[in-house]
Design an enzyme around this catalytic site. Structure first.
Site, mmCIF file in Angstrom:
data_model
loop_
_atom_site.group_PDB
_atom_site.id
_atom_site.type_symbol
_atom_site.label_atom_id
_atom_site.label_comp_id
_atom_site.label_asym_id
_atom_site.label_seq_id
_atom_site.Cartn_x
_atom_site.Cartn_y
_atom_site.Cartn_z
ATOM 1 C CG ASP A 1 46.951 39.877 39.172
ATOM 2 O OD1 ASP A 1 46.954 41.077 39.409
ATOM 3 O OD2 ASP A 1 47.398 38.968 39.961
ATOM 4 C CE LYS B 1 50.060 40.101 41.629
ATOM 5 N NZ LYS B 1 48.666 39.544 42.307
#
Ligand SMILES: NC(=O)c1ccc[n+]([C@@H]2O[C@H](COP(=O)([O-])OP(=O)(O)OC[C@H]3O[C@@H](n4cnc5c(N)ncnc54)[C@H](OP(=O)(O)O)[C@@H]3O)[C@@H](O)[C@H]2O)c1
Length: 267
Positions: free
Chosen positions: A138, A142
């Protein structure tokens, strides 16, 4: 989308970073028809940013995705709007709320990673597939979104060196604590992109508690630090409103109608 005449698609389906679906098809289809898109779904933006940008440029549609990085904290908007005239040299920060919550909880309550993760799930801050949080993927998504969209890198997930928190033990966390430090999952964009657990001083502004996010932009002129909630339903819904105002402020101020569809369909 084939049957409706709309200005806007709000796309908030589940994040899948293997193929970006179903979000990628929904977004591609809308943009190619000239429909603006607001999404909070990291998958399509991390996997296909330049492809989506090209489709939008061709059809004159617009893509906004401020909820994909930092949840409620306006990280992308700050960089896009306030750092326009500054070269960003590097970025580092805590970009995943769940892993931060886990590391903070382990130190605070002396619990192991499994129990801290369960508490994060109970609090509904974990991704549906919490392996994305724990293994650093994750955070890597980003970094890719930030690097491509505000630093003009041309990178994808393969370019990120990723180490998650899955092997961080309660002992590691407590040893850090005794030395006045904390373990945090840090994402860095320097010459290369990297995600890994790091030991940082408790006085470091990046050493945030609970489910907060933090980020430091180092530019040619200054260092800027943003801290705020990184996840949560209301916070993420607020990013959609922020993007809505960014796209349609003029129309909304003139009381004009903007028609749209939200996926998944909400009643
Ligand atoms: N919540 C946050 O803090 C946060 C922060 C930043 C970004 N995001 C992103 O925002 C998006 C929405 O977040 P969320 O917390 O609402 O996620 P969520 O609880 O996992 O909900 C995702 C929604 O997508 C639907 N869905 C799943 N597969 C689908 C498919 N094949 N076609 C259509 N709909 C499908 C689900 O329906 P069912 O329930 O019926 O399966 C559910 O309504 C995700 O991409 C997430 O990564 C969330």
């Amino acid at each position: 989308l084939e049957r409706v005449d709309i200005d806007l698609l709000i796309e908030t389906t589940i994040t899948d970073i293997r193929d970006g679906e179903p979000g990628l098809s929904n977004i591609t289809s809308a943009l190619s028809k000239g429909i603006d898109v607001i999404t909070t779904n990291k998958g399509p933006v991390a996997l296909s940013f330049y492809q989506l940008k090209k489709i939008a440029e061709r059809s004159g549609s617009r893509l906004r995705y401020s909820g994909t990085v930092g949840g409620g904290t306006p990280i992308l908007d700050f960089a896009r709007q306030q750092l326009k005239n500054e070269k960003i040299l590097s970025v580092k920060g805590v970009l995943n709320s769940t892993s931060n919550y886990i590391l903070w909880k382990m130190a605070k309550d002396k619990v192991n990673l499994k129990d801290a993760l369960q508490e994060a799930k109970n609090r509904k801050i974990a991704e549906r597939d919490s392996r994305y949080d724990i293994t650093g993927i994750d955070t890597a998504c980003k970094l890719v979104i930030l690097a491509n969209s505000i630093m003009d890198f041309k990178v994808d997930l393969k370019d990120v060196t990723i180490e998650g928190i899955e092997n961080v033990s309660l002992n590691n966390v407590l040893e850090a604590e005794n030395a006045g430090k904390a373990v945090r999952l840090i994402g860095r964009i320097e010459d290369r992109l990297r995600v890994s657990p790091e030991l940082i001083a408790k006085t470091d502004p990046l050493c945030v508690e609970a489910d907060n996010n933090s980020i430091c932009f180092s530019t040619e002129y200054n260092n800027y630090i943003l801290i705020g909630k990184g996840a949560g339903g209301k916070e993420t819904a607020n990013t959609v409103i922020r993007d809505l105002l960014d796209l349609y402020q003029v129309e909304l101020l003139q009381n004009k109608t903007v028609s749209g569809v939200a996926l998944p369909l909400v009643s």
